[in-house]
Design an enzyme around this catalytic site. Sequence first.
Site, short mmCIF file in Angstrom:
data_model
loop_
_atom_site.label_atom_id
_atom_site.label_comp_id
_atom_site.label_asym_id
_atom_site.label_seq_id
_atom_site.Cartn_x
_atom_site.Cartn_y
_atom_site.Cartn_z
N ASP A 113 0.84 -0.99 -0.21
CA ASP A 113 0.09 0.05 -0.28
C ASP A 113 1.34 1.26 0.07
O ASP A 113 0.50 2.27 0.50
CB ASP A 113 -1.17 -0.03 1.24
CG ASP A 113 -2.17 1.22 1.43
OD1 ASP A 113 -2.47 1.98 0.02
OD2 ASP A 113 -2.75 1.41 2.32
N HIS A 128 -2.81 0.56 12.19
CA HIS A 128 -2.73 -0.48 11.52
C HIS A 128 -1.18 -1.44 11.35
O HIS A 128 0.38 0.14 11.22
CB HIS A 128 -2.74 -1.17 10.46
CG HIS A 128 -2.74 -0.17 9.01
ND1 HIS A 128 -3.72 0.78 9.30
CD2 HIS A 128 -1.70 0.08 8.40
CE1 HIS A 128 -3.19 1.50 8.43
NE2 HIS A 128 -1.95 0.57 7.69
N GLN A 185 -3.09 -5.60 6.24
CA GLN A 185 -2.64 -4.61 7.17
C GLN A 185 -3.63 -4.82 8.23
O GLN A 185 -4.66 -4.67 8.25
CB GLN A 185 -3.13 -3.07 7.19
CG GLN A 185 -1.50 -2.69 5.29
CD GLN A 185 -2.68 -1.42 4.68
OE1 GLN A 185 -3.94 -1.64 4.00
NE2 GLN A 185 -2.12 -0.26 4.15
N ARG A 238 3.51 12.87 10.44
CA ARG A 238 1.13 12.31 10.27
C ARG A 238 0.58 11.60 10.88
O ARG A 238 1.44 10.30 10.51
CB ARG A 238 1.99 12.96 8.70
CG ARG A 238 0.68 12.34 7.88
CD ARG A 238 0.80 12.12 6.60
NE ARG A 238 0.13 11.75 5.58
CZ ARG A 238 -0.21 10.46 5.02
NH1 ARG A 238 -0.22 9.32 5.90
NH2 ARG A 238 -1.65 10.84 4.19
N ASP A 277 -1.12 8.67 10.30
CA ASP A 277 -2.56 8.35 8.99
C ASP A 277 -3.40 7.18 9.36
O ASP A 277 -3.31 6.35 10.62
CB ASP A 277 -1.41 7.38 8.79
CG ASP A 277 -1.55 6.65 7.26
OD1 ASP A 277 -1.96 7.86 6.61
OD2 ASP A 277 -1.90 5.25 6.98
N GLU A 334 -3.87 12.74 9.39
CA GLU A 334 -4.41 12.97 8.67
C GLU A 334 -6.27 12.23 8.53
O GLU A 334 -5.95 10.72 8.78
CB GLU A 334 -3.87 11.37 7.53
CG GLU A 334 -3.29 10.90 6.36
CD GLU A 334 -4.76 10.00 6.05
OE1 GLU A 334 -4.88 10.41 4.92
OE2 GLU A 334 -4.75 9.05 6.80
N HIS A 336 -1.03 12.49 -2.30
CA HIS A 336 -0.20 10.79 -2.89
C HIS A 336 -2.00 10.21 -3.26
O HIS A 336 -1.71 9.30 -4.31
CB HIS A 336 0.31 10.15 -2.43
CG HIS A 336 -0.08 10.17 -1.11
ND1 HIS A 336 -0.04 10.84 -0.43
CD2 HIS A 336 -0.62 8.79 -0.32
CE1 HIS A 336 -1.03 10.39 0.94
NE2 HIS A 336 -0.76 9.13 0.91
N ASP A 337 -2.86 10.50 -2.37
CA ASP A 337 -4.24 9.80 -2.24
C ASP A 337 -4.95 10.66 -3.55
O ASP A 337 -5.32 11.33 -4.01
CB ASP A 337 -4.57 10.01 -1.29
CG ASP A 337 -4.36 8.79 -0.52
OD1 ASP A 337 -4.05 7.46 -0.21
OD2 ASP A 337 -4.22 9.47 1.58
N ARG A 369 -4.29 4.81 -7.79
CA ARG A 369 -3.19 5.81 -7.56
C ARG A 369 -1.74 6.26 -7.96
O ARG A 369 -1.68 7.15 -7.99
CB ARG A 369 -3.67 5.96 -6.52
CG ARG A 369 -4.69 6.49 -5.69
CD ARG A 369 -5.55 6.12 -4.36
NE ARG A 369 -4.58 5.01 -3.72
CZ ARG A 369 -4.48 4.82 -2.02
NH1 ARG A 369 -4.97 5.59 -1.02
NH2 ARG A 369 -4.45 3.39 -1.65
#
Length: 601
Positions: free
Chosen positions: A122, A165, A233, A263, A265, A307, A373-374, A483
């Site tokens: 991922d 995760h 994950q 950050r 996540d 995030e 990036h998303d 992505r």
Amino acid sequence: MTIAAELKVAASPSSNPSAHRVLEDRLTRLYGVGAPKLLARVDRALAQAAQARPEPLRALDAARQSDPHWISRSGETVYTFYVDRFAGDLQGLIDHLDYLQGLGVRWLHPLPLLKAREGESDGGFAVQDYGAVEPALGDMATLERLAAELRARDMGLLLDVVCNHTAREHDWAVKARAGDPHFRAYYRLVTDASEVTRWEEDLVDVFPDTAPGNFTYDADLKAWVWTTFYPFQWDLDYSNPDVFLEMLDILLHLANKGVQGFRLDSAPFLWKRAGTNSRNQPETYAIVEAFRAALEIAAPSVLLLAEAIESLDDVLPFFGVSSAACSLAYNNGVMTALWAALADQDVGIVNRMLGAAAQRPDHGAWLNYVRCHDDLIWNALAQYVSADDLQRWSRFYDGGGFSDGRRFQTAPGGVPSTNGMAAALVGIGKPGVDQTLARSRLSLLYGVIHALDGWPLIYMGDELAMGNDVAFLDDPARAKEGRWLHRPDMDWALAASAEAGGTGSEVLDTIRLYGRAAQALNAAGVAGRAIPIHLSAGVLGFERRGGQPFLCLANFTEEAQTVTLLAPYDAPGRDRLTGRDIPSGPLTLAPYELIWWSVVG
């Protein structure tokens, strides 16, 4: 007092009693009768981290504590990228710091660089070892060297910490699969299929096309493990106090390596509750407030970035509900609204989102961005506009109009998100699209985010108007993840050309100008929130309240627009971007023109 005694006092959690009270309160809320025992363990971890904190980082702590409003400075530009795609490895990144500093960058935000599982990960968000750097990128010593080099340049390092995760290959997960009850309790496990079904009734699939469902059966565990994102994950169980302490230890360890911000996540997913979608639960905000309070004791200069790509009502509490939490949060609503306004040539939705974003607390700042990036998630605007609006924008950016974007997966009943580099979304390089107007659209978006209150973020390659990377479809390891369309390799030949005044220089020079102009707002006394001023359907206007008069004007249409300004902006002014004088009276803006109006002088 001896030096040893001074160190002991400095390292004591009670040296910051207000933060310690917050920490104790949040742990009590989360863990009830188990909180005192956990607090004692946390206090020991904080004391050890504080004593081990290197002197240069102590000095940084003191400097930021003496300037509590530093987070509100304009022009704290962030640059985000994947290390391997930008510079190959960490040493390559160090070698390119001159380029980034010349761009006006103050903060580097590399996307996940801690050791991930082999194979599909991922994009690095499946972490196998929080204490090690991905071997292909370097090692922890090189990361420390990067952090030190950044400090020497008055720059900072923001690091991704995947706190929701781990990879199924993480040591905790390996021990859990081996039957260790201590580590089985680190994860959300369900042994009854009917219970899985009950949970799923209220949950939303994040990746319904590539990873449907929120649970994965594991034969070694003889149970279903909660997997919000991908089967590899595994979601951590923060109702277990050991998990909180483990993650805090990770933050403290990396903070003492020189990381200046984290950050967090997937922060919205930290706490699970039956009968809900298990996102943005009150305990989630309490966990983040506890992390913040702990860092205030052991590493007070370190900031947290939420995030949380959610509705604004769910994002705002990440700044803190009853005490400070994150210093930064993504201004996702405004970002998405900017793209909607470009499609419609109507700024109504931006005005609504700016008004909502102004609710942020004084101790927090928005991270303002154009792309990342998303994917571009239209559903984040669902509480502000109709479903028809969301569908129209989604279709527009799925290769329609001037855009060369592509649709991305969404949950049933939702609106497809959008993938693509900013340059592609504004039409740069698309046949049949006026390229002058396309470049103006890109410049307009970046000019707006630099004028807003908060920190502007540059996504790697946008400063060169780099386009989509369609070659990802030829790579079996990436082809199923749409992505990767907007995760290209950095084009250093194009960068060299742009720096020499050749191809690419127009956008590069413009973004450099925005960075200088944003930093200059501080000395000019421009401060405060961005408050929308309704001028016309096609022209965005917002003022910064809190200092010297400042007004950003942005024409979101392909036609010239004339607006009439009200006091104090009806007086003669000056454009801070071009230096030209602006007379009083009606003002005409060219297609996609941007003006930063300020008082003359």
